[in-house]
Design a protein around this motif. Structure first.
Motif, mmCIF file in Angstrom:
data_model
loop_
_atom_site.group_PDB
_atom_site.id
_atom_site.type_symbol
_atom_site.label_atom_id
_atom_site.label_comp_id
_atom_site.label_asym_id
_atom_site.label_seq_id
_atom_site.Cartn_x
_atom_site.Cartn_y
_atom_site.Cartn_z
ATOM 1 N N HIS A 1 0.846 -1.181 0.000
ATOM 2 C CA HIS A 1 0.000 0.000 0.000
ATOM 3 C C HIS A 1 0.887 1.238 0.000
ATOM 4 O O HIS A 1 1.965 1.254 0.608
ATOM 5 C CB HIS A 1 -0.919 0.007 1.226
ATOM 6 C CG HIS A 1 -1.969 -1.056 1.181
ATOM 7 N ND1 HIS A 1 -2.974 -1.063 0.234
ATOM 8 C CD2 HIS A 1 -2.167 -2.152 1.952
ATOM 9 C CE1 HIS A 1 -3.742 -2.119 0.427
ATOM 10 N NE2 HIS A 1 -3.282 -2.798 1.458
ATOM 11 N N ALA A 2 0.433 2.280 -0.688
ATOM 12 C CA ALA A 2 1.257 3.466 -0.853
ATOM 13 C C ALA A 2 1.623 4.109 0.482
ATOM 14 O O ALA A 2 2.697 4.697 0.618
ATOM 15 C CB ALA A 2 0.529 4.478 -1.741
ATOM 16 N N ALA A 3 0.735 4.002 1.472
ATOM 17 C CA ALA A 3 0.987 4.632 2.776
ATOM 18 C C ALA A 3 1.808 3.755 3.719
ATOM 19 O O ALA A 3 2.094 4.171 4.842
ATOM 20 C CB ALA A 3 -0.342 5.003 3.432
ATOM 21 N N ASP A 4 2.193 2.561 3.290
ATOM 22 C CA ASP A 4 2.996 1.669 4.122
ATOM 23 C C ASP A 4 4.460 2.081 3.987
ATOM 24 O O ASP A 4 5.253 1.467 3.268
ATOM 25 C CB ASP A 4 2.780 0.222 3.670
ATOM 26 C CG ASP A 4 3.455 -0.800 4.581
ATOM 27 O OD1 ASP A 4 4.257 -0.390 5.443
ATOM 28 O OD2 ASP A 4 3.175 -1.996 4.417
ATOM 29 N N THR A 5 4.838 3.154 4.675
ATOM 30 C CA THR A 5 6.135 3.778 4.434
ATOM 31 C C THR A 5 7.338 2.861 4.681
ATOM 32 O O THR A 5 8.310 2.934 3.928
ATOM 33 C CB THR A 5 6.273 5.072 5.256
ATOM 34 O OG1 THR A 5 5.997 4.798 6.632
ATOM 35 C CG2 THR A 5 5.316 6.125 4.754
#
Length: 289
Positions: free
Chosen positions: A108-112
């Motif tokens: 996921h894009a927000a899973d930094t």
């Protein structure tokens, strides 16, 4: 001279490349990709997508779709990937460029933390990784980073991100103009494509327009979108007709094996909310017998 790999990209391009009309692929780019297909150094691939401008003057790009350990290893890519893409373009010397690998991080894009891990694995500089994390963390939890690539040969060495499941009101979509919004509404699904360097997201980005596999009449949907592009001056009539004819010109087989041919997707190039140009991606793939 080394014999090209039969049954891989060479055979696929030999079967389908000549069918791409000149209105979509100019002679210089065709020659570059012909030579790429004939080279024994080109990795095997069972599918390709040809990115063609729908108005004159846009440079063509070629994507090889790689699947399986053999194709990954031939391209020099690390193990453990389910698939990857190699992006070629016609360079200023008239040849196919050194390929740009695009790999699926599956996050996921927000899973930094996992985004950072994937970017570091590509060799992306830490300051650019940090800027990418700051940009992507603002996306909603469902936003998925489909593919990433490091454009290390371009000024600023940006990374390219392909993000799906983004509402049209999210960055970088918040500046979506009326034309882009109307065109996006005709697609079943959209994917944002944008570059991030040490200064943050670059102003020019792409919006891919896709038709879902479950659509009962994909040909009618492609025609609707291409007609909308033509009406807005973003596609010539000749280019739109050539794109629509691409799947219909297939006789069902290529080099003795079943083949699939069609439109992969359309892509809009945007800046400041306005559509600058549009492109079509022509797909050709071998299928298991």
């Amino acid at each position: 001279m080394t014999t090209p790999r039969e049954g891989a990209f060479h055979a696929l391009w030999r079967a389908h490349g000549p069918d791409v009309p000149e209105v979509l692929l100019d002679a210089v780019a065709r020659g570059a990709f012909d030579r790429l297909a004939a080279s024994s150094d080109t990795p095997p691939a069972a599918a390709f997508a040809l990115e063609c401008g729908l108005t004159p003057g846009l440079r063509a790009h070629l994507y090889l779709a790689l699947r399986g350990e053999t194709e990954m290893a031939a391209a020099g890519l690390p193990g453990g990937l389910s698939h990857a893409y190699l992006r070629y373009t016609r360079n200023d010397a008239g040849d196919a460029s050194v390929p740009l690998p695009l790999v699926p991080p599956g996050v996921h894009a927000a899973d930094t933390p996992r985004v950072a891990e994937a970017l570091h694995a590509l060799g992306v500089p830490p300051d650019t990784v940090a800027r990418a994390q700051a940009c992507l963390v603002a996306f909603p939890p469902e936003a998925t980073l489909d593919n990433i690539g490091w454009l290390d040969r371009r000024p600023g060495q940006p990374i390219r991100c392909y993000v799906s499941h983004l509402p049209l009101g999210c960055p970088p979509h918040q500046r979506l103009g009326d034309t882009a919004h109307a065109l996006a509404s005709l697609a079943d699904r959209c994917v944002a494509t944008f570059d991030i360097d040490a200064q943050g997201p670059r102003p020019r980005w792409g919006l891919e327009l896709l038709v879902s596999r479950g659509n009962p009449d994909p040909a009618a949907r492609w025609r609707l979108m291409l007609d909308a592009l033509r009406e807005r001056g973003l596609a010539t009539e000749a280019a739109a007709l050539a794109a629509l004819a691409w799947p219909a010109r297939l006789d069902g087989h290529a080099n003795g094996g079943p083949a699939k041919r069609g439109i992969s997707h359309l892509c809009l190039t945007l800046q400041d909310g306005q559509v600058r140009d549009a492109r079509v991606f022509l797909l050709a793939a071998r299928q298991a017998s």
